[in-house]
Design a protein around this motif. Sequence first.
Motif, mmCIF file in Angstrom:
data_model
loop_
_atom_site.group_PDB
_atom_site.id
_atom_site.type_symbol
_atom_site.label_atom_id
_atom_site.label_comp_id
_atom_site.label_asym_id
_atom_site.label_seq_id
_atom_site.Cartn_x
_atom_site.Cartn_y
_atom_site.Cartn_z
ATOM 1 N N GLN A 42 0.828 -1.206 0.000
ATOM 2 C CA GLN A 42 0.000 0.000 0.000
ATOM 3 C C GLN A 42 0.866 1.263 0.000
ATOM 4 O O GLN A 42 0.600 2.209 -0.729
ATOM 5 N N LEU A 43 1.918 1.247 0.804
ATOM 6 C CA LEU A 43 2.819 2.412 0.847
ATOM 7 C C LEU A 43 3.498 2.611 -0.505
ATOM 8 O O LEU A 43 3.665 3.734 -0.970
ATOM 9 N N GLN A 44 3.851 1.495 -1.118
ATOM 10 C CA GLN A 44 4.483 1.587 -2.442
ATOM 11 C C GLN A 44 3.494 2.164 -3.459
ATOM 12 O O GLN A 44 3.829 3.046 -4.246
ATOM 13 N N GLN A 45 2.253 1.665 -3.397
ATOM 14 C CA GLN A 45 1.231 2.131 -4.327
ATOM 15 C C GLN A 45 1.024 3.635 -4.210
ATOM 16 O O GLN A 45 0.827 4.331 -5.189
ATOM 17 N N GLU A 46 1.098 4.147 -2.975
ATOM 18 C CA GLU A 46 0.854 5.574 -2.762
ATOM 19 C C GLU A 46 2.111 6.411 -2.954
ATOM 20 O O GLU A 46 2.097 7.619 -2.725
ATOM 21 N N GLY A 47 3.194 5.759 -3.340
ATOM 22 C CA GLY A 47 4.433 6.495 -3.575
ATOM 23 C C GLY A 47 5.053 7.033 -2.300
ATOM 24 O O GLY A 47 5.791 8.016 -2.311
ATOM 25 N N LEU A 48 4.725 6.419 -1.178
ATOM 26 C CA LEU A 48 5.231 6.919 0.098
ATOM 27 C C LEU A 48 6.552 6.277 0.485
ATOM 28 O O LEU A 48 7.212 6.719 1.430
ATOM 29 N N ASN A 88 -0.132 6.170 16.022
ATOM 30 C CA ASN A 88 1.313 5.973 15.911
ATOM 31 C C ASN A 88 1.665 4.557 15.463
ATOM 32 O O ASN A 88 2.688 4.333 14.847
ATOM 33 N N ALA A 89 0.789 3.598 15.805
ATOM 34 C CA ALA A 89 1.067 2.220 15.421
ATOM 35 C C ALA A 89 0.635 1.936 13.990
ATOM 36 O O ALA A 89 1.017 0.929 13.413
ATOM 37 N N CYS A 90 -0.186 2.811 13.417
ATOM 38 C CA CYS A 90 -0.762 2.550 12.097
ATOM 39 C C CYS A 90 0.280 2.760 11.007
ATOM 40 O O CYS A 90 0.855 3.840 10.899
ATOM 41 N N PRO A 91 0.511 1.753 10.181
ATOM 42 C CA PRO A 91 1.519 1.925 9.132
ATOM 43 C C PRO A 91 1.097 2.933 8.063
ATOM 44 O O PRO A 91 1.935 3.445 7.340
ATOM 45 N N MET A 92 -0.222 3.191 7.972
ATOM 46 C CA MET A 92 -0.676 4.093 6.927
ATOM 47 C C MET A 92 -0.781 5.539 7.398
ATOM 48 O O MET A 92 -1.055 6.433 6.604
ATOM 49 N N CYS A 93 -0.620 5.782 8.698
ATOM 50 C CA CYS A 93 -0.679 7.152 9.208
ATOM 51 C C CYS A 93 0.661 7.826 8.954
ATOM 52 O O CYS A 93 1.579 7.745 9.781
ATOM 53 N N VAL A 94 0.759 8.468 7.793
ATOM 54 C CA VAL A 94 2.042 8.992 7.361
ATOM 55 C C VAL A 94 2.196 10.483 7.653
ATOM 56 O O VAL A 94 3.224 11.062 7.371
ATOM 57 N N CYS A 95 1.153 11.090 8.207
ATOM 58 C CA CYS A 95 1.254 12.530 8.463
ATOM 59 C C CYS A 95 2.128 12.819 9.682
ATOM 60 O O CYS A 95 2.684 13.905 9.809
ATOM 61 N N ARG A 96 2.200 11.841 10.582
ATOM 62 C CA ARG A 96 3.078 11.948 11.758
ATOM 63 C C ARG A 96 2.858 13.258 12.526
ATOM 64 O O ARG A 96 1.786 13.520 12.977
#
Lengths: 652, 314, 152, 318
Positions: free
Chosen positions: D83-89, D213-221
Amino acid sequence: MKIGVFVCHCGSNIGGTVDAARVAEASREFPDVVFTSDTMYACSEPGQDGIIQAIKDNQLDGVVVSSCTPRMHEPTFRRTVERAGLNRFMFEMANIREHVSWIGKDKEANTNKAIELTGIAVEKLRRDQPLFAKQFDINKRVLVIGGGVAGIQAALDCADGDREVVLVERESTIGGKMAKLDKTFPTVDCSSCILGPKMVDVAQHPKIQLYAMAEVEEIGGYVGNYEVKIRRKAPYVNWDLCTGCGLCMEKCPSKKSTDRFNEQVGSTTAINIPFPQAIPKKAVIDPKFCIKLTKGKCGICAKICPTKAIVFDQREEIISESVGAIVAATGYDLFDISKYGEYGGGRLPDVITGLQYERLLSASGPTGGHVKRPSDGKEPKTIVFVQCVGSRDKSVDRPYCSGFCCMYTAKQAILTKDHIPDSSSYVFYMDIRSPGKMYDEFTRRAMEEYGTQYVRGRVSMIYPQGDKLMVRGADTLMGTQVEVEADLVVLAAGAEAAVGAPQLAEKLRISYDKYGFFMESHPKLRPVETNTAGVYLAGSCQGPKDIPASVAQGSAAAAKVLALFAKDKLENDPMISLVDMKRCVGCGKCVRVCPFGAIKEIDVRGEPKAEVIETVCQGCGLCTATCPQGAIQLSHFTDNQILAEVNALCQL
Amino acid sequence: MSTYAYYPGCSGLGTSQEYESSTRAVCRALGVKLVDIPDWSCCGSTPAHTVDHLLSSALAARNLALAEDLDAAAVITPCPSCLTNLKVAVHRMSDREFRMQVNKLLDKPVDRSTPVKSVLQVLAEDVGPETVAEMLPHKPLAGLKVAPYYGCIMNRPPEVMQFDDHENPMAMDNLMAALGAEVLPFPLKVECCGASYGVARKDIVAKLSGKLLQAAEDLGAHAVVTACPLCQMNLDLRQGQASSAAGHKFQLPVFYYTQLIGLALGVPQSELGLSKLCVNPRLALDAMHAVQAEKREQEAKKEAAKQIHKAKAA
Amino acid sequence: MPALAGKELRIVGFLCNWCSYGGADTAGVGRFSQPTDLRIIRVPCSGRINPLFVAKTLLSGADGVLVSGCHPRDCHYAEGNFYARRRLEVFKRFLPTMGIDPDRFEYTWVSASEGQRWQKVVTTFTEQIHKLGPAPRFGFAHEQNPATAAAC
Amino acid sequence: MTILTQLKEQITAQLPKLDMVIGWEQGYDALHATPLFMRAAEDVERLQIGPLSVHNTATYLTGLRNKKVGLVVKGCDSRAVVQLQQEGLIDRENVVVFGFPCDGVADLTKVRRLIGDVGRVEEVETTPTELRLRVDGREEQVAMSDVMADKCRRCQYPNALVHDHFAGKPREPHATSDDYTDVQEFESQSLETRFEHWKSEMSRCIRCYACRNACPMCVCRDHCIAQSRDPHWVTQDDMVREKWMFQVIHAMHLAGRCVECGECQRACPVDIPILALKRKMNKEIKEVFNYDAGVDPQAIPPLLSFQVEEENINERGW
């Protein structure tokens, strides 16, 4: 912050069902509000002066006007606060007329609602920021789509105003519907004689680039800087070489091709110049009927052509043009008469449309101006005209009046008598609509001088009996059923939106109504503008119109274009999105969804970030709704502003 | 082929017995399985709905409810008047409120909506003229010139009937063509014949039916084909009245379309009921046979000429 | 600001400027009478409407939320309503799990010419909300948090 | 050779080319694992896998964007990578994925509910069917079937969906489809019950944001809108409304992105069953768009695209 609230009575429009004074009074309780007043007409000169005075006296730095819809007077009041020295975005409107006073009579509920709407306007204003427009260059070329009389007029006026014009026409010749008419009402002068010279002007004008047999494929960009892709279909003839001599038409063996120009009354050759006055006067091959293109042999035209202009392997091409404004003048098409099964249109050969009848009357038509009915070529003696076929009829989803049929039917009745003196004509009508200069006099002439028999009532059925057509209808004035034995029946087919109009509207990003006619900005005060800046309307694409109205609107659209082009720079609307670089994590979701390509990814110290191209952004806010951390915010409609409005309405 | 719940209608047991028996025979021959709705009752005919929409719909709906147990693909009836009543009831009951009121009146409520169709629709759509044509390669009705007449209610109002073109229906035309008959472009296909005014105002029926007969005669028809018991009666039984009103003696046999299909398929005379027609059907059938004989003769001549030609060449 | 006690419920509308806000104006110009409950917040495009605004509005005590934009294909910004349609649909389907009746939120399309349609939408939606009655509330801060309340 | 040994060999071979490899090791006691950041060969020795390796290692990826990182992943962790790869993150070329067949992990909340808060666990022996715990010298046995995490029971992807190295043989999926019976059961209760359920659950929230914080998709930090003033979506008021709003925000931000690793719920110190909200969202995304997040790196996320004619969205008549 110091806010002033001005509550408008709008005479009794608001004052009648909203207690404006109480709204003003209650608004004093809102945070930051230091001044309130109620005024009879806020938009009037004294009303606006009062606002300016109050801003100066109370050192206000923001203004709320509670009055009508911002779609009406927001620009007015923005200029007002600007005159008082404020930034024009330090202004909000509460719509207490269209959304309150006009839709209910309960004064208590209305007043309460008006207070709340004023309250949310105050909350939004408290978070407004001064915004400033950016200037950008303008391309002073104009695209006119459609080469009917409205488009021709718009193109000529713009070109005479010394602007370059790109004129795109779907057919192989300009002229549109008017070119197909024999005569015009109410003067009965020859249609091609008055249109012809204008068409020639288009061909010869150095400022006009004409693309015939072409359609708009794609439109990008924005006011002042549109990028247009035009798809030019293949005529299979090199138009640079073709002289329009017509030799190919004489020799073409495929003589059963669809004759589009003559509304399929009769047929024509596969290689064809639609009519003698065509502009451009160039031959076109219909690939559906050309023997060479369908079966691979023939090629007589290529052999005979004196300039060797025939190119059987020609392909369509895409042309790119840059323009600053666009006039849509795509006209109308006719209602499909076969939808009235009881009239037999499309089934009975001698039941035809008014436009087909024009071709039968026309000296340049398929019968050389002798009226011969399609079935057996006999001259008809009794002709019945049926009005409102596809107009003012809810049952076929055409409740609107097509406007010009009453007049052209009267004209056709007169012309019929001229062509066939011993003929008699009947007109079945619902009402006669002839509100134009010399129009009603003209219909009277048809009845009184030419003896046309007008029967007030609808036709219920048309059926063949021998070689006659029986037309059965009601005569509502006599209260009887009538049957007329006719040789030819002419149906006044209503006007509907041109084929493909909704698709073009989508490319232009303008609205269209449920029938496919393009929507003007305001039905009375902005009749040629659309809600997309730089796109204007001319002619029947906006709604059925006769020739004088189409020409007038063509000129009006040209005036709008020339006014736009009078400026050397345009200003953008500063209500655009802006990126908070600190908060942007460079995920690119905004870049992906932006419909205008107005956001690009940039590199800031090794980190990807989003950046808005300010002159391209149109201010829709889709990016703001997409960004998870709210790093990109649409100015003037920020998350915090909308949240403030929600909070003002929903705090329990 | 699916099973259909069959609703014969009252006139099928009276004035239009020949329509009823030929319909059953044709359905059998074409593999259309009919199961009679048990204990069916009158649909309300023309009087009921002029008095009370609710009671009229309940009369029709009673039959629909009874048909539910048969698990049929559709409820079908030969009579357009019955068809209208059944369909209108279904149409009205699409309104929940109305449906509840109807169901209150019924011992057995309607709870499914089985589609209602005419027998003509089943033959035209579910069987199809192509199938009929395939069964009759020798085109038994060749030479018979027919004017198909549908009447005013078989296809109208279109939003209720949902069958064929309501101004220019073609179902019967196509079936007749499949039998080999020459179908004339009858312009008054959906005109009114005068309907039940035959009792109250004979003059109206005489005039309207006369017009239909005149139009058919002008086209050179050997016969008129109908799908409605009332139309058939007006055109056939009252042809004499129409003739005297027009001052011109009409002699046009008026068939039910099922009689002609049955004739082509070789259904026995007892079921065709041709003898029940008032205007002698012989008039039309003889004309047809004459045309066929003439054609045979021409072909024989042609064949003979060919033989002679061959012989000479040899 | 409480809704008019006893008479009105709190209904908030988010309308796009170009179509639906104009449609509501058209309804006003045509004097098409409507219930008074609705409070309209103007936004440029239905694409601007983050479903979270709807969530925020419902959790803040609104009894109903109505979103309206241009008809699909007619968006002034070409595509905004296409995105909105997906997001709002998903959000509407999410509501039942929160224990909020999905009928408290509707989204629809009304063009600037459809004054009568707007009247119908407002009337129908307002009736729908009145049928559902007031939304469940959290009460005041101290009621919401028993721990804090005990400490008071 | 066991899967673990094989895995260690693969990691040791790749480690010199990487800044680090992330896996699991024993935490403060034998029952609790903790993420292991392997930088040197000796670190690799501490690697453990199995039913206690619960953390999603992909959670750390976006914070290490410019590093070359190796990642030991369970199937669900690998979906987060996809998913992170798909979103270019993340840049896929900077990530080396070590996969292994996952037999499912234990839900430590279930373990605690079964044997109580027992304090420090001295030793845990894992078998395919059992966990044997030694606490204070006494032994507790719990069946894996009683404590397996719910997500594992319905897991369709036990083997890493993307991997550069794989230890052992891929195993059969634990389930072939997900019919969301849990969501349906929850929604079979009355609206009032559901509303009261969340009202009471959310009232326990202490706003620690461990779920986020534990969520791998929460990228806004650091830029999460839960704590920003501009935009100011949630206030700091200690109210159910604000806490609930945050969970709705989290669910909405994960719509079409959540890979159901369950880290949010696992990390919650007060055990609020917040995965239910994401499950519901995924159910609807599946129904409307027939889409599963974190399966295809080339797919377009459903809420970042559209179809002019939506197949499964019916316009409601007015």
